[in-house]
Scaffold this active site. Structure first.
Site, mmCIF file in Angstrom:
data_model
loop_
_atom_site.group_PDB
_atom_site.id
_atom_site.type_symbol
_atom_site.label_atom_id
_atom_site.label_comp_id
_atom_site.label_asym_id
_atom_site.label_seq_id
_atom_site.Cartn_x
_atom_site.Cartn_y
_atom_site.Cartn_z
ATOM 1 N N ARG A 14 -36.026 49.918 -17.585
ATOM 2 C CA ARG A 14 -37.179 49.137 -18.040
ATOM 3 C C ARG A 14 -38.467 49.945 -17.932
ATOM 4 O O ARG A 14 -39.288 49.941 -18.854
ATOM 5 C CB ARG A 14 -37.294 47.855 -17.218
ATOM 6 N N ARG A 148 -36.200 54.949 -28.256
ATOM 7 C CA ARG A 148 -36.286 53.568 -27.790
ATOM 8 C C ARG A 148 -35.026 52.782 -28.160
ATOM 9 O O ARG A 148 -34.452 52.063 -27.335
ATOM 10 C CB ARG A 148 -37.520 52.905 -28.403
ATOM 11 N N LYS A 159 -25.885 46.628 -18.011
ATOM 12 C CA LYS A 159 -25.486 45.221 -18.032
ATOM 13 C C LYS A 159 -23.971 45.089 -17.811
ATOM 14 O O LYS A 159 -23.515 44.198 -17.103
ATOM 15 C CB LYS A 159 -25.898 44.566 -19.362
ATOM 16 N N ASN A 186 -32.104 38.206 -23.644
ATOM 17 C CA ASN A 186 -32.910 37.527 -22.630
ATOM 18 C C ASN A 186 -34.240 37.151 -23.279
ATOM 19 O O ASN A 186 -35.140 37.984 -23.420
ATOM 20 C CB ASN A 186 -33.130 38.446 -21.428
ATOM 21 N N GLU A 190 -37.903 39.192 -23.813
ATOM 22 C CA GLU A 190 -38.422 39.550 -25.141
ATOM 23 C C GLU A 190 -39.819 38.987 -25.354
ATOM 24 O O GLU A 190 -40.690 39.664 -25.918
ATOM 25 C CB GLU A 190 -37.471 39.045 -26.237
ATOM 26 N N THR A 239 -31.996 47.694 -31.411
ATOM 27 C CA THR A 239 -31.576 48.045 -30.046
ATOM 28 C C THR A 239 -30.378 47.204 -29.634
ATOM 29 O O THR A 239 -29.407 47.709 -29.053
ATOM 30 C CB THR A 239 -32.742 47.812 -29.053
ATOM 31 N N GLU A 243 -26.558 48.078 -28.568
ATOM 32 C CA GLU A 243 -25.918 47.558 -27.353
ATOM 33 C C GLU A 243 -24.550 46.953 -27.669
ATOM 34 O O GLU A 243 -23.556 47.219 -26.983
ATOM 35 C CB GLU A 243 -26.814 46.498 -26.686
#
Lengths: 257, 257
Positions: A14, A148, A159, A186, A190, A239, A243
């Site tokens: 983060r 990013r 995760k 989440n 966001e 992103t 994932e």
């Protein structure tokens, strides 16, 4: 990256993502000082001079070749846009095996979004003949955005190894794409991200004179909502796509990561 | 540069210089996220791998070669740090003859100042192995600073053609270096410049979270005074040196500019 030598936690990831937001905003502000210069994105224009592809593709490949020689793309957080890059001239660095082996690279999608949905929003629709300068800033912005978005791999890995591990394993076994997307989303995070981006765009985007003055939209070098809208519509979804793709193949490499 | 196609006035030059301050601050903030990585500035380190010079010199020459091919150094506001650069692959642009012919290039002095007096102030004195990333940011910062300093040529040309023309001519005929330095110095403008830089460093340098908070030095990514001190001690003096050198030779080309 330095943080790659430390243990991968959602918190260290983060911090890196928050820092990257600044680089992305700086890069867009820098690009916005030049006109759009549509010729640099037009194959017809550049091919008339005997080249293949667009000026940006040519320039990007040249810069990525320099970066490849200093081993940029051996780092697990760096992904090139162009192919046929030279080997590094430096001896390889040893990176810890933080990710499961994968070949995910969404830079083609990112490039298309950048040219269609980002550049036209921040640049005047004109030609100021600064092709090299504009392309240099395009490369900076694209490289930051790519980094990013591919960070999604680290997010996904963290995760997967976190408290919801069993639920991830079950969804992966079922190859449940929608279920994975839901589990890794989440909404609160966001929302906070988008609020922070608006604030950053307001602060970093302002023109500053000697005297103190109120921050207002009147003196911004890129429209206030461009960055947060770009994240909401493109950066966050891409992103998360990275994932999900990463997770769907994650159990093929249980022993390796 | 676009502004090079318009008439050269102190006001258009000033706008460009003010805009360049932002690019310089952004570049230093970007550099500051990496450690100093002294190895990239050490000839011994890189020569042990079979190269000549330092990693930064190698990398800078590679990047400048790419930029030379897209005709960066045909522009009268761009000056390379390295030699033996390739010819442009693009057809030449026609620039208006804004400057008298000159070969002034103070990039060697700038490089020495940057490595000795700037990098150590903004980077932690450590090695994080991000040599390519650090060198990339070095190149950005050096290019912005070089452009800023060589803008002195445009400043000098505008002043030469301004209301003090006759006094400049007299001082040039007398080859009076000190007199020229005094005539082109505007203490008030320099004071306002330094005040503006402090404010920019404070605003652009802050780390931003979701919540509103007071701007304070505690959350700056580069020390508050680095930018204004750098301008006061190095950037302004070097710019004025460029101005004086340019003016001293200005009457050799009365008919050409």
């Amino acid at each position: 990256m330095d943080f790659l030598t430390t243990k991968l936690t959602l918190d260290t990831i983060r911090q890196e993502l928050v820092r990257l937001e600044d680089s992305i905003i700086f890069a867009l502000i820098e690009r916005a000082q030049f006109a759009r210069n549509a010729n640099i994105y037009s194959a017809n224009y550049f091919e008339s001079m005997g080249f293949t592809g667009t000026f940006l593709q040519y320039f990007l490949h040249e810069i990525e070749s320099v970066h490849a020689r200093v081993r940029r793309y051996t780092s697990p957080d760096e992904y090139p846009f162009t192919k046929n890059l030279p080997d590094p001239v430096l001896p390889p660095l040893q990176f810890p095996q933080l990710l499961a082996p994968n070949a995910i690279n969404v830079n083609d999608q990112l490039m298309s979004i950048y040219l269609t949905n980002i550049v036209p929003l921040i640049c005047t629709d004109a030609d100021d003949s600064n092709y090299g300068s504009a392309a240099t800033k395009d490369v900076d912005a694209l490289q930051c955005l790519s980094r990013r978005i591919h960070f999604g791999k680290f997010v996904a890995e963290a995760k997967f190894n976190g408290p919801e591990h069993d639920r991830y394993v079950a969804l992966i076994k079922a190859q449940d794409r929608d279920g994975l997307m839901e589990l890794l989303t989440n909404v609160d995070v966001e929302k906070r991200l988008l609020a922070r981006l608006r604030r950053k765009a307001l602060v970093y985007g302002q023109e500053i004179e000697e005297q103190d003055k109120e921050v207002s939209e009147a003196h911004l070098r890129i429209p206030l909502d461009v960055v947060s809208n770009m994240y909401e519509r493109y950066v966050i979804p891409l992103t998360k796509e990275v994932e999900v793709e990463y997770l769907l193949a994650r159990l093929q490499h249980v022993d390796k990561a």
